[in-house]
Every structure is written in C-alpha cells, then in structure tokens.
Design an enzyme around this catalytic site. Structure first.
Site: not given
Ligand code: R5P
Length: 284
Positions: A34-35, A91-92, A124, A161, A185
């Site tokens: 798998g490497e 996102r983390q 992000h 958002d 959101k």
């Molecule tokens: C979150 O703040 C991002 O801007 C996106 O809105 C989010 O990551 C989208 O993820 P999903 O399609 O899983 O809702």
C-alpha cells in the site's frame, strides 16, 4: 519545471502552459503493502527551480507531495515552490475539544520541511498560512466562477455563512451586477447543518450561492431548501473547491439546483474554470 501531484494533473498542465514551463512526467506507483512511490525522470529536471502542484485531497496526496519535494532536493533543485491549491485538513484549524490536534498545523509543518515557499488558493481561513514555517501566500480564484454564469435575472449572490461573504462579493464583482447577502449557519454535526434565511428578497430572481468548498453538500442543499420556499427564478451553486463527497451530488440535484460550478483546485466534472491564471500571476 512544474511537477504535478496525481490529484492535480490537469491544473498543473494548465499552469505549465500559462507559465510556458516544462511539465514533469511523474509516475505514481503503489507497492503491494500500500505504500506509495511518486517519481520522475532525472532527465526532466530543468534548472534549479521547481514548482510542485498538489492538492492534498487525501492522505495519499500528502505523502506524494512530500515525496516529490524530497525527490527534487535529491536531484539538486535549490528553489522549490509548493502550490497546494486545496489544503486538506484546513477545516481542523483549531482543537475544537480537549485532546484534539490542530491537524492542519501538523501537515503544514511537514510540508514546510521540503519547500522554500507555499502558495495556496482560497484557503478555508487565511490564518492557516501561519501554520507553515516558510513564506506562504494565498491567491483567489473565486472571480473566475463568474465565467459560466450568463444573463442572470436580477441576480442575488448569497453565501451560506458570514465567513464566505467575501467570496460571494468577489463573484458578484466579477459578474458585474447583483446584490449580496449571507445566511446564518449552525453546524449540528459533520453532515448536518441548520440554515436560517437571509432577509434579501429572492422571489423571481436568479440566485447564486457561493462557498469555498462543497464537501457533503449539506450546507448547500440546506441553503437551497430555504431558498426554494421563497420562489427564486433559478438557483446556481458556485464553489472554489468542489470536493463533492458521498451523496453530495444527489443532495444538490434533489434540491433543484440549476448547475454546480467549481474550479480545478479539486479536479471534478464540475471544475468548469481553472485556478491556473491566478496561481501563474503569483508565480511570475
Ligand atoms: C464551512 O465553514 C465551509 O465553508 C463549507 O460551508 C463547508 O465545509 C461545506 O461542507 P458540507 O458540504 O459538508 O456542508
């Protein structure tokens, strides 16, 4: 020399054409355990500068990127720029609970060891750049998302958002007309979100919902569901990074969306425009 990761071959080719630089022929192999092994012919090495272009859409993509950087150093390349059009794990960017890692910091540190400079596209959060130990800049490809949109009726550009309102404004500005606003959101879990309507009037108007990434499609489909109750003319969806995992396309299709447009930071059927010109401008 432009050196593509396997997930960014089309974008790397566009970039090579934009910059009039050679494109390395990279081989991507996998051992029985798998490497991975990403390599190129030493004959491809041209000069003492190289640009690795690799969206890190998977764990494997991170390994490939590190291997390509290492192979370039091994071949004597002195100046390596690493373009990560889409940064996985971005996102983390904080430990949301005690005991969690800041995952993007961990991968950013590893990437920094093999490069002199990093360039990314619409991360992000811009703060992600601070996790790299080498000079890191970002460019935006959002303006190009206006290209597939034509003859919209009294358009409204909405973001799901407040954090993505800048992207909606960029697409509106590139389109040249229209109002902008955003939804509120609340994320309930990794795949569940709750969207509260924006106050803007959408009845009879074309609406373009703009976000940085569509992953599971929950955010977009919830946003569109809110809109559909208010009689818009057509609803389009635009995002920089069309990740589109799992049932995202089905959710979007069921929500009644007219079309989904993304860039090639993640290479998908929906990648209608290229981020290459924006990246090339920063590299020239
Ligand atoms: C979150 O703040 C991002 O801007 C996106 O809105 C989010 O990551 C989208 O993820 P999903 O399609 O899983 O809702």
């Amino acid at each position: 020399m432009i050196v593509p990761g396997s997930a960014s071959q089309a974008l790397a080719a566009e970039l090579a054409a934009e910059l009039d630089r050679p494109l390395a022929a990279v081989e991507y192999e996998r051992f029985p355990d798998g490497e991975l092994l990403a390599s190129f012919s030493p004959d491809d090495v041209d000069g003492d500068e190289a640009v690795v272009v690799a969206s890190t859409t998977s764990n494997d993509a991170y390994i490939e990127l590190l291997q390509l950087q290492d192979a370039l150093r091994e071949a004597g390349v002195e100046e390596i720029t690493t373009v990560i059009p889409y940064i996985g794990y971005a996102r983390q960017d904080r430990a949301f609970e005690a005991g969690q890692p800041i995952s993007v910091r961990a991968v950013a540190r590893a990437v920094s060891t093999g490069t002199d400079r990093v360039l990314t596209v619409d991360p992000h959060e811009e703060t992600v750049r601070e996790f790299f130990d080498v000079p890191t800049e970002s460019v935006t490809a959002a303006g190009r998302l206006a290209e597939p949109l034509s003859e919209l009726a009294d358009p409204v550009f909405l973001s799901p958002d407040a954090g993505a309102i800048g992207l909606a404004e960029t697409v509106r500005d590139a389109y040249g007309a229209g109002e902008t606003d955003y939804f509120e959101k609340t994320r309930r879990s990794g795949s569940e979100v709750e969207i509260a309507p924006s106050d803007v009037e959408v009845g009879g108007r074309d609406v373009v919902v703009v976000d940085d990434i569509i992953a599971t499609g929950s955010t977009m489909s919830e946003a569109i569901a809110v809109l559909q109750g208010r009689d818009p003319a057509r609803v389009f969806v635009s995002c920089v990074h069309p990740m589109l995992v799992g049932s995202a396309r089905t959710k979007l299709a069921r929500s009644g969306v007219e079309a989904v447009y993304g860039t090639d930071t993640i290479e998908r059927a929906e990648s209608r425009v290229s981020a290459a010109p924006a990246i090339a401008e920063a590299l020239r």
